[in-house]
Scaffold this active site. Structure first.
Site, mmCIF file in Angstrom:
data_model
loop_
_atom_site.group_PDB
_atom_site.id
_atom_site.type_symbol
_atom_site.label_atom_id
_atom_site.label_comp_id
_atom_site.label_asym_id
_atom_site.label_seq_id
_atom_site.Cartn_x
_atom_site.Cartn_y
_atom_site.Cartn_z
ATOM 1 N N TYR A 1 0.830 -1.203 0.000
ATOM 2 C CA TYR A 1 0.000 0.000 0.000
ATOM 3 C C TYR A 1 0.868 1.258 0.000
ATOM 4 O O TYR A 1 2.079 1.192 -0.080
ATOM 5 C CB TYR A 1 -1.006 -0.048 1.160
ATOM 6 C CG TYR A 1 -1.866 -1.291 1.102
ATOM 7 C CD1 TYR A 1 -2.475 -1.662 -0.108
ATOM 8 C CD2 TYR A 1 -2.029 -2.122 2.189
ATOM 9 C CE1 TYR A 1 -3.236 -2.820 -0.200
ATOM 10 C CE2 TYR A 1 -2.790 -3.285 2.106
ATOM 11 C CZ TYR A 1 -3.388 -3.635 0.906
ATOM 12 O OH TYR A 1 -4.125 -4.785 0.814
ATOM 13 N N ARG B 1 2.934 -0.753 11.434
ATOM 14 C CA ARG B 1 2.920 -2.145 10.958
ATOM 15 C C ARG B 1 3.800 -2.316 9.737
ATOM 16 O O ARG B 1 3.669 -1.591 8.752
ATOM 17 C CB ARG B 1 1.500 -2.593 10.610
ATOM 18 C CG ARG B 1 1.450 -4.094 10.317
ATOM 19 C CD ARG B 1 0.034 -4.630 10.382
ATOM 20 N NE ARG B 1 0.015 -5.888 11.087
ATOM 21 C CZ ARG B 1 -0.424 -7.036 10.551
ATOM 22 N NH1 ARG B 1 -0.914 -7.064 9.338
ATOM 23 N NH2 ARG B 1 -0.393 -8.157 11.246
ATOM 24 N N GLY C 1 -4.605 -13.246 13.477
ATOM 25 C CA GLY C 1 -5.608 -12.782 12.535
ATOM 26 C C GLY C 1 -6.686 -13.823 12.359
ATOM 27 O O GLY C 1 -7.733 -13.796 13.010
#
Ligand SMILES: Cc1cc2nc3c(=O)[nH]c(=O)nc-3n(C[C@H](O)[C@H](O)[C@H](O)COP(=O)(O)O)c2cc1C
Length: 353
Positions: free
Chosen positions: A180, A227, A311
């Site tokens: 990203y 992160r 997760g």
């Protein structure tokens, strides 16, 4: 195992146990990318984690890449997040908003408005993305941000952090992985800029540092997490020298006094990112990736990290903490309903009791 359930402080966050819910995009936002009552219920169910990190949230319309992901830039979105914060706090949990600007990892078909797709350079990611309209499609080619626009993007992140606090969320985590926008600035195959945001290592880490500084200045550095997954090639991202790039980023960001680094631990041909973090990060650490109750306990017992995150195990086990503590068998989850709208495969997983 006991240490896994002992309290720990990560910056301003007081965790009652060392089990963190890892950020997971679940594509359940409502109209206007507003978080719904259903999302508040989903997070409430999982609030016994020491820390809940929300799904990735776009800080602006341009930051949206996927379908039905929530935002944190409009007043209704902030109100939606207020419901989430209240739900988690009602269970004595702690919750931070993960800020995720997808940059070039986007399809126009996933945007409700006519917002553009922007990136450091006008280089298309050679990858596909899911859309409600046409299923799996090629990612669109982005437009390169002008230098002055980069300042605007940094300010959007800053405002999203202020909105997070306004909503009652405890802080933010900057998503700097998975190809990203921040990672697009960091990586040599997506950043071909010749101004002060591209070229040298110092220049490529500038955007991420400016965003971290804007977030810290807005809400306090001890409420900001970072992160990373150095070396990850997801969404066609590649850096010539991740050891050098992330080595410098870790050195510089260590000096900011952030709440924590959240590392997706992996070893790649170019870098073993846990070794890199051990060499360059000075601060609290949350370790992620494919952990089980047993390996997580080992990580904590060995002092390899201050906390661990899960997760996928949180999808089918809303009461994961209690199940691990009691040694109750863990449930699986239905992969077909991970990103579908509605409660099915989202809020209908039961607790062990
Ligand atoms: C459905 C799903 C959605 C995810 N969405 C995000 C996200 O929005 N932001 C992020 O940083 N990581 C995201 N991830 C990665 C997870 O946070 C985590 O790193 C990964 O699942 C590995 O941890 P695990 O083995 O405990 O599942 C996602 C993973 C899954 C399975």
């Amino acid at each position: 195992m006991d240490e896994l359930f002992s309290p720990v402080e990560l910056g301003a966050f007081k965790l009652r146990n060392r089990i963190v819910m890892s950020p997971m995009t679940r594509s359940r936002a409502g109209k206007g990318d507003v978080p719904t009552e259903l999302q508040a219920e989903y997070y409430r169910q999982r609030a016994s984690a020491g820390l809940v990190v929300t799904e990735g949230i776009q800080p602006s319309p341009a930051g949206k890449g996927y379908c039905r992901t929530p935002g944190l830039y409009s007043a209704p979105q902030t109100e939606g997040w207020r419901r989430v914060a209240a739900a988690v706090h009602a269970e004595d949990g702690v919750v931070v908003a993960q800020l995720m600007h997808c940059g070039r990892v986007a399809s126009r078909l996933n945007k409700e408005d006519d917002s553009e797709i922007v990136a450091p350079s006008a280089i298309r990611a050679n990858a596909k993305i899911f859309t409600d309209k046409n299923g799996l499609v090629d990612i669109d080619k982005p437009r390169a941000l002008e230098v002055v626009e980069i300042g605007d993007v940094v300010r959007e992140y800053r405002q999203a952090a202020l909105n997070a606090r306004e909503a009652g969320l405890d802080g933010v985590e900057l998503h700097c992985s998975s190809g990203y926008l921040p990672m697009q600035f960091l990586s040599s195959n997506s950043n071909r800029r010749t101004d002060r945001y591209g070229g040298s290592t110092e220049n490529r880490i500038r955007f991420t540092m400016e965003v971290l500084e804007a977030l810290g200045d807005a809400i306090g550095y001890d409420r900001v997490g970072l992160r990373l997954c150095p070396g990850f090639d997801y969404n066609d991202i590649d850096d010539d020298n991740p050891r050098e790039t992330y080595g410098l980023l870790l050195e510089k960001s260590s000096k900011l006094g952030l709440a924590y680094l959240h590392l997706v631990r992996r070893s790649f041909p170019k870098v073993d990112n846990f070794e890199l973090v051990k060499a360059h990060w000075r601060g609290k650490l949350i370790l992620n990736n494919e952990l089980t109750g047993e390996t997580a306990a080992q990580v904590i017992a060995a002092g390899d990290a201050d906390a661990v995150s899960f997760g996928r195990l949180f999808i089918g086990n809303p009461d994961l903490v209690s199940r691990l503590r009691r040694g109750v068998e863990l449930a699986g989850y239905d992969t077909k309903t991970v990103y579908t709208p509605g409660p099915e495969g989202y809020t209908d997983y039961s607790t062990a009791d």
